[in-house]
Structures are given as structure tokens and as C-alpha cells.
Design a protein around this motif. Structure first.
Motif, PDB file in Angstrom:
ATOM      1  N   VAL A   3       1.117  -1.395  -0.043  1.00  0.00           N
ATOM      2  CA  VAL A   3      -0.196   0.102  -0.065  1.00  0.00           C
ATOM      3  C   VAL A   3       0.824   1.326  -0.061  1.00  0.00           C
ATOM      4  O   VAL A   3       1.692   1.197   0.955  1.00  0.00           O
ATOM      5  N   LEU A   4       0.371   1.953  -0.801  1.00  0.00           N
ATOM      6  CA  LEU A   4       1.081   2.991  -0.458  1.00  0.00           C
ATOM      7  C   LEU A   4      -0.180   4.477  -0.278  1.00  0.00           C
ATOM      8  O   LEU A   4      -1.222   4.376  -0.726  1.00  0.00           O
ATOM      9  N   GLY A  93       5.334  -1.128  -7.522  1.00  0.00           N
ATOM     10  CA  GLY A  93       4.740  -2.647  -6.869  1.00  0.00           C
ATOM     11  C   GLY A  93       3.418  -2.910  -6.440  1.00  0.00           C
ATOM     12  O   GLY A  93       3.403  -3.565  -5.567  1.00  0.00           O
ATOM     13  N   CYS A  94       3.327  -1.197  -5.576  1.00  0.00           N
ATOM     14  CA  CYS A  94       2.119  -1.451  -5.010  1.00  0.00           C
ATOM     15  C   CYS A  94       0.605  -2.369  -5.411  1.00  0.00           C
ATOM     16  O   CYS A  94       0.531  -1.935  -6.847  1.00  0.00           O
ATOM     17  N   LYS A 115      -2.456   6.323 -14.895  1.00  0.00           N
ATOM     18  CA  LYS A 115      -1.735   6.284 -15.213  1.00  0.00           C
ATOM     19  C   LYS A 115      -0.712   4.034 -14.878  1.00  0.00           C
ATOM     20  O   LYS A 115      -0.506   3.426 -16.301  1.00  0.00           O
ATOM     21  N   LEU A 116      -0.819   3.990 -13.951  1.00  0.00           N
ATOM     22  CA  LEU A 116      -0.356   2.143 -13.515  1.00  0.00           C
ATOM     23  C   LEU A 116      -1.248   1.076 -13.297  1.00  0.00           C
ATOM     24  O   LEU A 116      -0.674   0.205 -12.798  1.00  0.00           O
ATOM     25  N   GLY A 117      -2.261   1.659 -13.601  1.00  0.00           N
ATOM     26  CA  GLY A 117      -3.543   0.516 -13.098  1.00  0.00           C
ATOM     27  C   GLY A 117      -3.498   0.025 -12.006  1.00  0.00           C
ATOM     28  O   GLY A 117      -4.041  -1.029 -12.203  1.00  0.00           O
ATOM     29  N   ILE A 118      -3.155   0.509 -10.827  1.00  0.00           N
ATOM     30  CA  ILE A 118      -3.705   0.031  -9.756  1.00  0.00           C
ATOM     31  C   ILE A 118      -5.000   1.020  -8.982  1.00  0.00           C
ATOM     32  O   ILE A 118      -4.760   2.551  -9.391  1.00  0.00           O
ATOM     33  N   ARG A 119      -5.723   0.348  -7.867  1.00  0.00           N
ATOM     34  CA  ARG A 119      -6.746   0.434  -6.867  1.00  0.00           C
ATOM     35  C   ARG A 119      -6.238   1.585  -6.302  1.00  0.00           C
ATOM     36  O   ARG A 119      -4.841   2.328  -6.371  1.00  0.00           O
ATOM     37  N   SER A 120      -6.957   2.602  -6.208  1.00  0.00           N
ATOM     38  CA  SER A 120      -6.720   4.420  -5.460  1.00  0.00           C
ATOM     39  C   SER A 120      -8.453   4.220  -4.225  1.00  0.00           C
ATOM     40  O   SER A 120      -9.131   3.819  -4.283  1.00  0.00           O
ATOM     41  N   VAL A 121      -8.069   4.860  -3.562  1.00  0.00           N
ATOM     42  CA  VAL A 121      -8.849   5.159  -2.316  1.00  0.00           C
ATOM     43  C   VAL A 121      -8.647   6.561  -2.178  1.00  0.00           C
ATOM     44  O   VAL A 121      -8.105   7.136  -1.554  1.00  0.00           O
ATOM     45  N   GLY A 411      -5.833  -5.170 -10.248  1.00  0.00           N
ATOM     46  CA  GLY A 411      -4.515  -3.847 -10.643  1.00  0.00           C
ATOM     47  C   GLY A 411      -4.418  -4.062 -12.161  1.00  0.00           C
ATOM     48  O   GLY A 411      -4.838  -3.353 -13.511  1.00  0.00           O
ATOM     49  N   ALA A 412      -3.735  -5.366 -12.692  1.00  0.00           N
ATOM     50  CA  ALA A 412      -3.105  -5.568 -13.598  1.00  0.00           C
ATOM     51  C   ALA A 412      -4.365  -6.233 -14.923  1.00  0.00           C
ATOM     52  O   ALA A 412      -4.299  -5.338 -15.861  1.00  0.00           O
ATOM     53  N   SER A 413      -5.523  -6.524 -14.690  1.00  0.00           N
ATOM     54  CA  SER A 413      -6.845  -6.704 -15.457  1.00  0.00           C
ATOM     55  C   SER A 413      -7.082  -5.344 -15.399  1.00  0.00           C
ATOM     56  O   SER A 413      -7.388  -5.340 -16.597  1.00  0.00           O
TER      57      SER A 413
END
Length: 448
Positions: A3-4, A93-94, A115-121, A411-413
């Protein structure tokens, strides 16, 4: 799960992440934090076993410099660019990015996640930044609302226009440079999917609105077991409980003689005083033995030992004082602080000072009111309702949504599909207890 946590702002924007990071680590999560490069922030995060990844200029230096409102778009552009640089590197990597702090920093961080395709809140530490027909927005410095506009929905429309005018060009310039489509409405982009409200539902009751689905987790309180310094312990033991005076990360530009005024007003009530230096650099006005000056200190331990707390009205200090059951005198300086001062007064647990620069007479009157037995009784009653598990609730929600249910593959999907999803929630946060307000009405509490 990695997690970031990303923020930019003062102590009130960083301190809650210390407790949240600690709660996430208990669940076996790897945590990184992007925040301003101030030494006290790095020290607090290190205490939770989390390394600070510095982003942007020093928050303290920026606050003390007090740049003019006209420079906000330029400063925002620099901050947004830093998100695409520093935060993008830290997010590698997050599995999820949690964004909070100043609006341009949040918009930039969310764009990085996209941009990175990772989840966010998105997380906020005060409801007054969340659009609602039940309350008005905060006006940005240099952009006051027209006095003839008083309806909340109209004010929120003006707020959206201000956000776009201040931050839209810089955000979209960076988005285009990074292969992302521009956004037409910056605020709507930030708040499009269930923002989290990390505040206590008694102190900061959220009223449901059909326009925005909000998850209220409870306040993010960092457990603090640091002992008080020996010389402070000796001072506390040497007499009746003193009054604590401190203004956190506020430089107190509008009240240059606030230390003298506060010390004299406290002495006029027959009380000793503990003065906290803070970013204003407060100090004693003489060498009398009834005044003790402290630097960084454990508020959770100290506030239970004082007769009252005089402060600026930051969310963290307000919550800590309320949890301690001590009467408060709030001298609000900026941003959401007038709101918290109003909540303290409405709950009957203290006094909201009128204006940012107290005089001896006005502060003395506020202290007399806050010292009344009924205020102390009310403060003790409200203290019993303040929840302390907000970080655990939020950490479990995040872990359930990402660590157990979706995992990194989501996230990859999402990246393959051309977008980054915000956090879906698979269970509802607990329902919190409520306390009767001063007027006898129970503040509304939502469990989203």
C-alpha cells in the motif's frame, strides 16, 4: 499486500497516516508513505516502522512563508508534477494507493494510480470538503464566494469552478504528458467513487446525500505510549492542573503576541500554563515558575492532566482533546478550523473564539466559560462516545477489498482494460454510537 499512502499538507494531513500505517502493518501489509520532507513527519513515521518518501517542498517552510493566494496555481502545478515523478516511482509494485491532503496533490496521486493501473481510494479528514446540501464548502484564499449566494448547492457549484480554475490546467497538462485523457471536472474526478471520511461521527456527523456515497470510518488516531518528559511530570505534580496552550502547525501570523496574551489570560483565571512551541515558536514571556514550555509531546497523555486546552482547531487536536474529556477553547486560524470550533461549541464541550487573534479580554472570557462545571461535565460525557478504532476499521476495509478479495491481479486486469478501479467495499463499517448535542438532538451518523 503493498500500500502507498500519499499526502501533502501540514501535521494534520500526515499524523493520521501514522496510525493507519501501523494498523495496516498489523495485518501484514507493506506500507510506504509519500509526504512532505519535514523532519518531524519522518520521525513520527519512523516510530511506526514506516519510511517517509519525501515529496514536494517542506510544509513547515511553506506555511511559515505565507505565500500570497495568487501563487496557488503555480504552487499547485509544482505539486502535481511532483506526484507524477515521486509518487509514481514510490507506487511501483503497490496494489493500492490511498490519497489524501491538498486537492492538487490528491488529483495528481489519483492520476498516477490511473496511469499505473492500480486501485485507489480517497480519504478526507473533514466533511466540509465533501459536497452536500447540508453544509457549505470552504472558500479558497483569494476566491471568496459572492455574498448574495447563500444556497449550499449553488456554493458547491462555485467551489467546483474554483477547483477547475486553480488546478485544472496543471493537472491536465501533466495527464496529457503521461498519456492520460484530460478531466473536465477536477473535483468530480477526485470524489467519483465512495470517498472515505476519517473523522469521529459524533464530532463530525455526516448526513447522507443522494449525490455522494461516503464511508465514515471513524477518526484515525495514532496510539501514543510515549512518556511525558520528567521535567514536565514534575511541573504537573507541583500544583493544580494547568491550561495547555498550543497551535500546532499554525505559524500564528495574525496573532504575533499570542503567547503573551494566552499566558496572561490563563494566569488571570488563577491557573498555571503549559505552552507548546509548535510551528509558531511560542515561548514564555518571563521566568515565572507557573509557566512551562514544551516541544513535541504526547497529547494523549498530557491532555488528560490539564484543566483546559487552548488550540487552533485542527481535526487531530480537537479529537484528542475531546477524547481526553477536557474543555476546549478553539482559536481558529484557517481552512476547516472554524468548522471544528463550531462543533466544539455546538456540542457544549468548549468555546469557539471569535477570530484568529485573541485579546486578553476575549480569551479570558472564553476561558471562564470553558471552566464552567457544566462544560467539564459535558466534555466528560462526550469523551465516552469517541471511538478509537478508526484506523483498525479502515485498515480492515482496505485489506478486505484488496488483500483478500481482489489481490494484485485486479490492478493488472484494470490496466489491460485501460483504467484503474477505485476501491469496492465488501462489507459495511460498524454503526457508531451517538451523543446528544447541546441542543438535545442526536447528531446523524452514517455507516455508509
Amino acid at each position: 499486500m503493498r500500500v502507498l499512502l500519499s499526502t501533502y499538507g501540514s501535521r494534520g494531513d500526515v499524523e493520521p497516516l501514522v496510525g493507519f500505517a501501523a494498523a495496516l502493518r498489523v495485518l501484514g501489509t507493506e506500507v510506504r508513505v509519500c509526504a512532505p520532507p519535514d523532519e518531524d513527519f519522518a520521525r513520527r513515521l519512523a516510530g511506526a516502522g514506516v519510511e517517509l518518501v519525501p515529496v514536494g517542498p517542506s510544509a513547515r517552510e511553506l506555511t511559515e512563508a505565507a505565500p500570497p493566494p495568487s501563487s496557488l496555481p503555480e504552487r499547485a502545478a509544482q505539486l502535481i508534477a511532483a506526484q507524477f515523478d515521486v509518487v509514481a516511482a514510490a507506487a511501483g509494485g503497490c496494489d493500492v494507493l490511498v490519497a489524501t491532503g491538498m486537492t492538487p496533490a490528491v488529483a495528481g496521486a489519483l492520476s498516477v494510480a490511473e496511469k499505473l493501473g492500480i486501485r485507489s481510494v480517497v480519504v478526507t479528514f473533514q466533511k466540509v470538503v465533501l459536497p452536500s446540501p447540508h453544509h457549505a464548502p470552504l472558500a479558497y484564499p483569494g476566491r471568496p464566494f459572492p455574498p448574495e449566494v447563500t444556497e449550499n448547492r449553488a456554493l458547491w457549484q462555485l467551489d467546483a469552478e474554483s477547483v477547475n480554475a486553480l488546478f485544472g490546467v496543471a493537472l491536465n497538462t501533466n495527464r496529457r504528458a503521461n498519456g492520460l485523457a484530460p478531466v473536465d471536472d477536477v473535483r468530480a474526478y477526485i470524489l467519483k467513487d465512495r470517498p472515505w471520511l476519517a473523522t469521529d461521527p459524533v464530532l463530525d456527523p455526516w448526513q447522507e446525500t443522494p449525490d455522494l456515497d461516503v464511508v465514515q470510518t471513524g477518526a484515525w488516531i495514532t496510539p501514543d505510549d510515549r512518556p511525558l518528559p520528567d521535567d514536565l511530570e514534575a511541573f504537573l505534580a507541583a500544583g493544580a492542573p494547568p491550561v495547555h496552550v498550543g497551535f500546532g502547525s499554525m505559524p500564528m501570523h495574525a496573532a504575533a503576541d499570542v503567547a503573551r496574551v494566552a499566558i496572561e489570560a490563563v494566569r488571570a483565571q488563577g491557573r498555571r500554563v503549559v505552552v507548546q512551541q509548535g510551528w509558531a515558536g511560542l515561548s514564555a514571556v518571563d521566568d515565572s515558575g507557573d509557566c512551562f514550555v514544551v516541544g513535541e509531546v504526547n497529547h494523549q497523555a498530557l491532555f488528560r492532566r490539564v484543566a483546559a486546552v487552548v488550540h487552533h482547531g485542527g481535526q487531530g487536536t480537537t479529537t484528542t482533546a475531546a477524547r481526553a474529556g477536557v474543555p476546549q477553547v478553539v482559536v481558529p486560524q484557517a481552512a476547516d478550523q472554524p468548522y471544528w470550533a463550531g462543533r466544539v461549541a455546538a456540542l457544549g464541550i468548549g468555546v469557539a473564539h471569535d477570530g484568529p487573534a485573541p485579546a486578553f479580554e476575549s480569551l479570558s472570557a472564553a476561558l471562564r466559560t470553558a471552566s464552567a462545571p457544566e462544560v467539564r461535565e459535558r466534555a466528560a460525557a462526550v469523551a465516552a462516545t469517541i471511538r478509537t478504532d478508526g484506523t483498525e476499521v479502515a485498515a480492515q476495509l482496505l485489506f478486505d477489498a484488496v488483500g483478500r478479495s481482489a489481490g494484485a491481479s485486479a490492478g493488472a486486469s484494470a490496466a489491460a482494460a485501460g483504467g484503474a478501479p477505485r476501491i469496492p467495499l465488501y462489507r459495511r463499517p460498524p454503526t457508531f454510537p451517538v451523543a446528544q448535542s447541546r441542543e438535545g438532538q442526536a447528531p446523524a451518523v452514517t455507516s455508509a
